[in-house]
Design an enzyme around this catalytic site. Structure first.
Site, PDB file in Angstrom:
ATOM      1  N   ASP A 195      23.145  77.369  67.247  1.00 26.67           N
ATOM      2  CA  ASP A 195      22.607  78.695  67.546  1.00 26.67           C
ATOM      3  C   ASP A 195      21.092  78.630  67.744  1.00 26.67           C
ATOM      4  O   ASP A 195      20.579  77.598  68.186  1.00 26.67           O
ATOM      5  CB  ASP A 195      22.978  79.666  66.420  1.00 26.67           C
ATOM      6  CG  ASP A 195      23.250  81.066  66.942  1.00 26.67           C
ATOM      7  OD1 ASP A 195      22.281  81.764  67.268  1.00 26.67           O
ATOM      8  OD2 ASP A 195      24.434  81.452  67.041  1.00 26.67           O
ATOM      9  N   HIS A 236      19.903  85.524  65.153  1.00 32.76           N
ATOM     10  CA  HIS A 236      21.339  85.369  65.400  1.00 32.76           C
ATOM     11  C   HIS A 236      21.979  84.295  64.517  1.00 32.76           C
ATOM     12  O   HIS A 236      22.984  84.530  63.835  1.00 32.76           O
ATOM     13  CB  HIS A 236      21.531  85.039  66.877  1.00 32.76           C
ATOM     14  CG  HIS A 236      22.925  85.209  67.381  1.00 32.76           C
ATOM     15  ND1 HIS A 236      23.777  84.152  67.596  1.00 32.76           N
ATOM     16  CD2 HIS A 236      23.613  86.318  67.737  1.00 32.76           C
ATOM     17  CE1 HIS A 236      24.934  84.606  68.060  1.00 32.76           C
ATOM     18  NE2 HIS A 236      24.853  85.903  68.169  1.00 32.76           N
ATOM     19  N   SER A 412      30.182  87.662  67.921  1.00 36.65           N
ATOM     20  CA  SER A 412      29.260  86.784  67.186  1.00 36.65           C
ATOM     21  C   SER A 412      29.443  86.947  65.690  1.00 36.65           C
ATOM     22  O   SER A 412      29.318  85.994  64.922  1.00 36.65           O
ATOM     23  CB  SER A 412      27.807  87.126  67.531  1.00 36.65           C
ATOM     24  OG  SER A 412      27.389  86.451  68.674  1.00 36.65           O
TER      25      SER A 412
END
Length: 662
Positions: A195, A236, A412
């Site tokens: 990520d 994220h 996600s």
């Protein structure tokens, strides 16, 4: 003299790159090939790092790394070349090829990869303003812990324990608490988070951070900390990591699904363009060490893109599942995507790969989210953001700089929950291979209260008696059932693949005349690749249509199970590019018998309101490839675990040797 034209070009590209980084929904270079400052170089003979550095030094390049530990293939970059340009740098390539040690040199193209669940800029800024500086109070550990975690945000984690909070349905969760009570927390299992970086200094993550297995593929160093931005764009990976491995009873945020497991940080998303070489080294990084590789990203979810793995990254993943983890195979988990009903995740070559486990999402009240992608390759689902009217309706997890959030969203947020459940299963049985994790997922996932909020995709029974849904696969993961079955799992027979047949007769079709093609197969009976009991089924298809997005494809198995392997995509108006040998995959025929007649239907139906416009297409090829086993897949499983499976108390007996429950 300054070349102003060149300067303007570079400046313009720089602006585009910045926009692509901040607003990834803008496909700024979709129609223009982007060339990076990376080269794939192959040596004439094995030479290792010493020769690689010598080649780089003599040609003005910088040596980055070998490709998948190869002794002949290298990754070189040239710092004097812009990282995103519109023309190939021919002089630099010629310089490399002129070196006597170099066999070939290719300048790599760049392409976009998008984080799943990425919100609009306004939403991120709003979320950022709601954040308050967190004062960390380290708890005093006591010998006895409460049955439930004492973490302050645990009650917001409805995916762990749904009591009806935030408008959810009580009991609709991952059944994780019961798995914890059985003694499983993911101990000694590592998940590699691919990520934009992890805040490994976060109080809930730092004790579960696996530094040894971490690496920064954006800046090529072993310190993959997220790059700061005013919008917290790079939060994220930290949010995904917290869902998996946030520590228990630390008094900070919530707790991870597998709070005893470790997370490794493989930072790669924080760059404007991806290359095949970066993805290859990423997905093949230390493949004998991490158990699970996680990805909550993929090609752009715009309803137009048909994209996936390139050659090197495909080699890395195939090598990982075949040889990783000392032969047991790495587990690759992918978020199915957030394109909603206007897209199809079978057009995403990562989520639709048989080597990966594609995870979709459901809301806390059992409905499907508006952003959910549907496709026949989705194996199961977990939970993402729930009722939008509640401030805590998102997924509660860790955030950057010691903070917490309750607004993580999209697939996600769903996929990391699956990584956590798989970590629990691997603790229960460390001999599980990559196929067995997929079998356990299909056998123990449950319908529970899940339904399609739009009423389009109903629950159906496959020919093998397993209940599935086109949106959510075989249902929501159940951690307790999975670890219970994993604990006494006895393995699977050997896996083979069979090319069942091919039809390359050119056929024309239009709005009034769909086409229907059949292939009769015996599953390669009598050969070394005989497949009688199915796992993954692929249809390699080549076609072209006036509007490719108006095409729907159905595949029907000999046991009368019909999978929609491609749905309509209203945003795709491409009439020039063909779909060329694209592998449309289905898992809806899992454990079915392969023998008999397979039927492919291709339908062209306008969906743009232009019913008077004439549309047509040409179908060129269909190759049917089946993957599975020659022998009964569940013949060796213990009967005493049947009460926890879908395969119990038969109303009929299936040829696989297992009784399937209606």
């Amino acid at each position: 003299m300054v070349n102003f034209q060149s300067w303007r070009t570079r400046r313009f590209l720089g602006i585009l790159v910045t926009l692509a980084l901040v607003l990834p929904e803008l496909v700024v270079c979709k129609e223009v090939e982007v060339l990076t400052n990376s080269w794939l170089v192959e040596l004439e003979a094995p030479g290792g790092a010493r020769v690689a550095r010598d080649v780089a030094k003599r040609t003005g390049f910088t040596y980055v790394s070998p490709v998948l530990n190869s002794q002949t293939q290298l990754h070189l970059i040239h710092k004097g070349v812009h990282h995103a340009r519109s023309k190939r740098s021919v002089p630099h390539t010629r310089l490399l090829k002129a070196h006597p040690y170099v066999k070939s040199a290719v300048q790599l193209t760049g392409y976009l990869r998008q984080k799943r669940g990425y919100k609009s800029l306004d939403a991120i800024l709003t979320d950022f303003r709601l954040q308050k500086p967190k004062i960390v109070n380290y708890p005093v550990f006591e010998r006895s812990k409460p049955k439930l975690p004492s973490d302050p945000d645990f009650d917001k984690e409805g995916y762990l324990r749904n009591t009806g909070q935030s408008g959810g349905v009580a009991g609709l969760d991952l059944n994780v608490v019961e798995a914890w009570e059985m003694g499983y927390t993911g101990t000694d299992v590592t998940t590699a988070i691919m990520d934009d970086g992890i805040d490994y200094l976060h109080p809930d993550l730092r004790h579960n951070y696996n530094a040894e297995h971490s690496y920064d593929f954006s800046s090529n160093d072993p310190y993959p900390y997220p790059r700061y931005t005013d919008t917290w764009f790079n939060s994220h990976g930290t949010r995904c990591a917290g869902e998996v491995s946030a520590a228990r009873d630390k008094g900070n945020c919530g707790v991870g699904v597998a709070y005893g497991s470790k997370v490794a940080d493989l930072r790669m998303l924080d760059q404007p363009f991806m290359t095949d070489l970066i993805e290859a080294n990423l997905t093949g990084h230390m493949s004998n060490l991490p158990y699970i590789y996680s990805a909550s990203w993929g090609p752009t979810d715009d309803g137009k893109t048909v994209d996936g793995r390139r050659n090197l990254s495909m080699r890395a993943i195939v090598n990982g599942v075949n040889n990783g983890r000392n032969g047991k195979g790495n587990i690759y988990v992918w978020a199915s995507g957030d394109g909603g009903p206007n897209d199809d995740c079978n057009c995403d070559g990562y989520a639709a790969s048989m080597w990966t486990i594609s995870i979709n999402s459901a809301t806390n009240d059992g409905q499907t989210a508006g952003y959910d992608l549907s496709c026949s390759s989705t194996l199961a689902s977990t939970f993402s953001n729930g009722k939008a009217t509640s401030r805590d309706a998102g997924v509660a997890t860790t955030d950057l700089y010691g903070n917490c959030t309750a607004s993580h969203s999209g697939t996600s947020a769903a996929a990391p929950e699956a990584y956590g459940v798989f970590a629990l299963a691997l603790e229960a049985n460390r001999n599980l291979n990559w196929r067995e994790i997929q079998h356990l997922t299909g056998l123990t996932s449950k319908r529970n209260s899940l339904s399609d909020s739009n009423g389009v995709h109903a629950w159906k029974y496959s020919g093998a008696g397993l209940e599935f849904n086109h949106l959510v696969g075989y249902g929501v993961l159940d951690a307790a059932l999975m670890v219970d079955l994993a604990h006494t799992w006895k393995g699977l027979p050997e896996r083979f693949h069979c090319t069942a047949g091919s039809d390359s007769t050119e056929r024309y079709f239009d709005m009034c005349n769909p086409i229907r093609i059949t292939i009769d197969t015996d599953g390669c009976a009598g050969s070394d690749s005989e497949v009688n009991y199915l796992e993954h089924v692929q249809s390699f298809i080549t076609l072209r249509a006036t509007f490719r997005g108006d095409v729907t494809i159905y595949l029907t198995s000999p046991m009368s199970d019909t999978s929609m392997t491609l749905s309509q995509r209203p945003n795709e108006d491409d009439g020039k590019n063909s779909t060329t040998r694209w592998p449309f995959m289905t898992v809806h025929t899992w454990a079915e018998l392969s023998h008999g007649r397979w039927t492919l239907e291709v339908i062209l139906e306008p969906i743009r309101g232009l019913k008077t416009n004439y549309e047509e297409g040409v179908f060129k090829e269909w190759t049917l490839v089946m993957h599975g086993s020659k022998e009964q897949p569940y013949r060796d499983q213990p009967d005493n675990k049947a009460k926890h499976q879908k395969l119990y108390k038969p109303k009929r007996q299936h040829a696989s040797g297992i009784a399937f429950r209606k």
